[in-house]
Design a protein around this motif. Structure first.
Motif, PDB file in Angstrom:
ATOM      1  N   ASN A  35      21.821  -7.353  -7.520  1.00 29.46           N
ATOM      2  CA  ASN A  35      21.242  -6.326  -6.670  1.00 29.46           C
ATOM      3  C   ASN A  35      19.756  -6.085  -7.061  1.00 29.46           C
ATOM      4  OD1 ASN A  35      23.668  -6.677  -5.128  1.00 29.46           O
ATOM      5  ND2 ASN A  35      24.465  -4.807  -6.107  1.00 29.46           N
ATOM      6  N   ARG A  36      19.412  -6.263  -8.227  1.00 32.66           N
ATOM      7  CA  ARG A  36      17.885  -5.818  -9.013  1.00 32.66           C
ATOM      8  C   ARG A  36      17.047  -7.079  -8.630  1.00 32.66           C
ATOM      9  NH1 ARG A  36      19.661  -2.505 -14.267  1.00 32.66           N
ATOM     10  NH2 ARG A  36      20.212  -0.543 -13.214  1.00 32.66           N
ATOM     11  N   LEU A  37      17.596  -8.080  -8.436  1.00 32.02           N
ATOM     12  CA  LEU A  37      16.332  -9.362  -8.578  1.00 32.02           C
ATOM     13  C   LEU A  37      15.656  -9.200  -7.152  1.00 32.02           C
ATOM     14  CD1 LEU A  37      18.735 -12.230  -9.160  1.00 32.02           C
ATOM     15  CD2 LEU A  37      17.223 -11.312 -10.576  1.00 32.02           C
ATOM     16  N   ASP A  38      14.328  -9.782  -7.202  1.00 28.70           N
ATOM     17  CA  ASP A  38      13.330  -9.773  -6.066  1.00 28.70           C
ATOM     18  C   ASP A  38      14.041 -10.972  -5.390  1.00 28.70           C
ATOM     19  OD1 ASP A  38      11.654  -8.354  -7.239  1.00 28.70           O
ATOM     20  OD2 ASP A  38      10.448 -10.117  -8.317  1.00 28.70           O
ATOM     21  N   SER A  39      14.219 -10.578  -4.161  1.00 32.34           N
ATOM     22  CA  SER A  39      14.847 -11.459  -3.077  1.00 32.34           C
ATOM     23  C   SER A  39      14.392 -12.969  -2.959  1.00 32.34           C
ATOM     24  CB  SER A  39      14.630 -10.708  -1.464  1.00 32.34           C
ATOM     25  OG  SER A  39      13.173 -10.909  -1.337  1.00 32.34           O
ATOM     26  N   ASP A  40      13.211 -13.187  -3.562  1.00 25.36           N
ATOM     27  CA  ASP A  40      12.918 -14.613  -3.626  1.00 25.36           C
ATOM     28  C   ASP A  40      13.127 -15.283  -4.888  1.00 25.36           C
ATOM     29  OD1 ASP A  40      11.061 -13.358  -5.250  1.00 25.36           O
ATOM     30  OD2 ASP A  40       9.013 -14.016  -4.212  1.00 25.36           O
ATOM     31  N   ASN A  41      14.130 -14.657  -5.912  1.00 24.77           N
ATOM     32  CA  ASN A  41      14.242 -15.335  -6.993  1.00 24.77           C
ATOM     33  C   ASN A  41      15.465 -16.132  -7.013  1.00 24.77           C
ATOM     34  OD1 ASN A  41      14.723 -15.983  -9.896  1.00 24.77           O
ATOM     35  ND2 ASN A  41      14.184 -13.897 -10.431  1.00 24.77           N
ATOM     36  N   GLU A  42      15.419 -17.365  -6.232  1.00 23.92           N
ATOM     37  CA  GLU A  42      16.451 -18.219  -6.128  1.00 23.92           C
ATOM     38  C   GLU A  42      17.121 -18.780  -7.083  1.00 23.92           C
ATOM     39  OE1 GLU A  42      19.189 -19.137  -3.100  1.00 23.92           O
ATOM     40  OE2 GLU A  42      17.522 -17.829  -2.832  1.00 23.92           O
ATOM     41  N   VAL A  43      16.423 -19.062  -8.150  1.00 21.94           N
ATOM     42  CA  VAL A  43      17.152 -19.480  -9.298  1.00 21.94           C
ATOM     43  C   VAL A  43      18.286 -18.644  -9.908  1.00 21.94           C
ATOM     44  CG1 VAL A  43      16.746 -20.562 -11.728  1.00 21.94           C
ATOM     45  CG2 VAL A  43      15.386 -21.141  -9.719  1.00 21.94           C
ATOM     46  N   GLU A  44      17.573 -17.369 -10.336  1.00 17.97           N
ATOM     47  CA  GLU A  44      18.328 -16.390 -10.860  1.00 17.97           C
ATOM     48  C   GLU A  44      19.602 -15.826 -10.060  1.00 17.97           C
ATOM     49  OE1 GLU A  44      19.703 -13.920 -14.221  1.00 17.97           O
ATOM     50  OE2 GLU A  44      18.658 -16.073 -13.977  1.00 17.97           O
ATOM     51  N   LYS A  45      19.501 -15.843  -8.759  1.00 14.43           N
ATOM     52  CA  LYS A  45      20.596 -15.558  -7.890  1.00 14.43           C
ATOM     53  C   LYS A  45      21.409 -16.540  -7.830  1.00 14.43           C
ATOM     54  CE  LYS A  45      19.297 -14.526  -3.633  1.00 14.43           C
ATOM     55  NZ  LYS A  45      18.455 -14.450  -2.362  1.00 14.43           N
ATOM     56  N   GLN A  46      21.080 -17.815  -7.902  1.00 21.03           N
ATOM     57  CA  GLN A  46      22.209 -18.937  -7.877  1.00 21.03           C
ATOM     58  C   GLN A  46      22.876 -18.917  -9.348  1.00 21.03           C
ATOM     59  OE1 GLN A  46      23.207 -20.705  -5.123  1.00 21.03           O
ATOM     60  NE2 GLN A  46      21.767 -19.174  -4.108  1.00 21.03           N
ATOM     61  N   ARG A  47      22.259 -18.573 -10.312  1.00 24.37           N
ATOM     62  CA  ARG A  47      22.972 -18.464 -11.621  1.00 24.37           C
ATOM     63  C   ARG A  47      24.021 -17.589 -11.782  1.00 24.37           C
ATOM     64  NH1 ARG A  47      23.825 -15.850 -15.769  1.00 24.37           N
ATOM     65  NH2 ARG A  47      22.186 -14.172 -15.157  1.00 24.37           N
ATOM     66  N   ILE A  48      23.617 -16.429 -11.039  1.00 27.74           N
ATOM     67  CA  ILE A  48      24.374 -15.253 -11.212  1.00 27.74           C
ATOM     68  C   ILE A  48      25.848 -15.378 -10.541  1.00 27.74           C
ATOM     69  CG2 ILE A  48      24.943 -12.787 -10.577  1.00 27.74           C
ATOM     70  CD1 ILE A  48      21.912 -12.242 -11.412  1.00 27.74           C
ATOM     71  N   ILE A  62      23.649 -14.498   0.032  1.00 25.41           N
ATOM     72  CA  ILE A  62      24.169 -13.285   0.102  1.00 25.41           C
ATOM     73  C   ILE A  62      23.119 -12.301  -0.122  1.00 25.41           C
ATOM     74  CG2 ILE A  62      25.530 -11.546  -1.354  1.00 25.41           C
ATOM     75  CD1 ILE A  62      27.442 -13.848  -2.051  1.00 25.41           C
ATOM     76  N   THR A  63      22.444 -11.660   0.843  1.00 30.62           N
ATOM     77  CA  THR A  63      21.729 -10.546   0.915  1.00 30.62           C
ATOM     78  C   THR A  63      22.196  -9.055  -0.073  1.00 30.62           C
ATOM     79  OG1 THR A  63      20.891 -11.154   2.857  1.00 30.62           O
ATOM     80  CG2 THR A  63      20.151  -9.124   2.033  1.00 30.62           C
ATOM     81  N   ALA A  64      21.238  -8.883  -0.956  1.00 33.29           N
ATOM     82  CA  ALA A  64      21.542  -7.695  -1.602  1.00 33.29           C
ATOM     83  C   ALA A  64      21.525  -6.461  -0.880  1.00 33.29           C
ATOM     84  CB  ALA A  64      20.613  -7.580  -2.934  1.00 33.29           C
ATOM     85  N   PRO A  65      22.144  -5.343  -1.275  1.00 34.08           N
ATOM     86  CA  PRO A  65      23.128  -5.259  -2.432  1.00 34.08           C
ATOM     87  C   PRO A  65      24.498  -5.835  -1.982  1.00 34.08           C
ATOM     88  CG  PRO A  65      22.895  -3.082  -1.361  1.00 34.08           C
ATOM     89  CD  PRO A  65      21.685  -3.990  -0.654  1.00 34.08           C
ATOM     90  N   PHE A  66      25.230  -6.403  -2.924  1.00 31.61           N
ATOM     91  CA  PHE A  66      26.621  -6.840  -2.623  1.00 31.61           C
ATOM     92  C   PHE A  66      27.363  -6.243  -3.827  1.00 31.61           C
ATOM     93  CE2 PHE A  66      29.334 -10.305  -3.877  1.00 31.61           C
ATOM     94  CZ  PHE A  66      30.264 -10.581  -2.768  1.00 31.61           C
ATOM     95  N   TYR A  67      28.685  -5.938  -3.449  1.00 28.03           N
ATOM     96  CA  TYR A  67      29.738  -5.302  -4.466  1.00 28.03           C
ATOM     97  C   TYR A  67      30.870  -6.214  -4.440  1.00 28.03           C
ATOM     98  CZ  TYR A  67      26.156  -1.789  -3.791  1.00 28.03           C
ATOM     99  OH  TYR A  67      25.077  -1.022  -3.608  1.00 28.03           O
ATOM    100  N   ALA A  68      31.321  -6.116  -5.631  1.00 22.64           N
ATOM    101  CA  ALA A  68      32.691  -6.909  -5.712  1.00 22.64           C
ATOM    102  C   ALA A  68      33.498  -6.242  -6.822  1.00 22.64           C
ATOM    103  CB  ALA A  68      32.504  -8.521  -6.154  1.00 22.64           C
ATOM    104  N   ASP A  69      34.743  -6.309  -6.880  1.00 24.62           N
ATOM    105  CA  ASP A  69      35.676  -5.987  -8.116  1.00 24.62           C
ATOM    106  C   ASP A  69      35.771  -6.718  -9.152  1.00 24.62           C
ATOM    107  OD1 ASP A  69      36.476  -3.327  -7.230  1.00 24.62           O
ATOM    108  OD2 ASP A  69      38.697  -3.784  -6.941  1.00 24.62           O
TER     109      ASP A  69
END
Length: 194
Positions: A35-48, A62-69
């Motif tokens: 949720n803290r990533l820059d929206s264009d940081n695709e590499v790190e988003k995919q890693r997470i 998945i557009t931030a913010p996103f929440y899961a248990d």
């Protein structure tokens, strides 16, 4: 049987179990970082997302913010989009088919508690406090080519068939058959979608 096995089997389980809490905390850290990533940081988003989710197909957005248990009980097919501010309580499996569109503020719950307070909490401890409440679960299954409208809530145990539209603000309490448009609280089929 471990508490995780009980959880996934839909039996009463202890949310305070060390294994479950460790995965819960891991998911909270991963979603915080996502949720803290820059929206264009695709590499790190995919890693997470790879570390967080149980499984996914190609082209997941998945557009931030996103929440899961727990995260690891969530499975996506191909070509899925989840818009901002969605909450997935994945204490059991959440399985989403191909070509799913999930609008902002959608909530998907797999967890529920006994309605009797004594069953939820058990007896108080000697100091008067209570343990974690007891919980049960049921999976949520969403078919292919489904659009879930903004602010909809999907309750534990529901299955949504293929080619379904769920109207904004709906509360889905029962299964919705394929090829339907459904809306309302409780959500009901209002017409075929062919």
């Amino acid at each position: 049987m471990t508490e995780r096995e009980k959880m996934l089997a839909g039996q009463l389980y202890d949310c305070g179990d060390a294994e479950l809490l460790a995965q819960w905390h891991k998911a909270k850290k991963l979603t915080r970082d996502y949720n803290r990533l820059d929206s264009d940081n695709e590499v790190e988003k995919q890693r997470i997302l790879t570390e967080l989710l149980g499984g996914r197909g190609k082209n997941l957005w998945i557009t931030a913010p996103f929440y899961a248990d727990y995260g690891n009980n969530i499975y996506f097919g191909n070509n899925c989009e989840v818009n901002m501010n969605c909450t997935f309580l994945d204490d059991n499996r959440i399985v989403i088919g191909d070509n799913a569109l999930i609008a902002p503020n959608v909530q998907i719950y797999t967890a529920f508690h006994p309605t009797n307070a004594a069953d939820r909490f058990g007896a108080p401890r000697p100091d008067g406090s209570f343990a974690f409440c007891k919980t049960q679960t049921a999976p949520v299954i969403i078919g292919n080519n489904v659009w879930i409208g903004g602010g909809a809530i999907l309750l534990p145990g529901v299955t949504i068939g293929d080619n379904v539209v769920i109207g904004a603000g709906s509360v889905v309490t029962k299964d919705i058959p394929s090829d339907s448009v459904a809306c309302g609280n409780p959500c009901r089929v209002i017409r075929e979608n062919r």
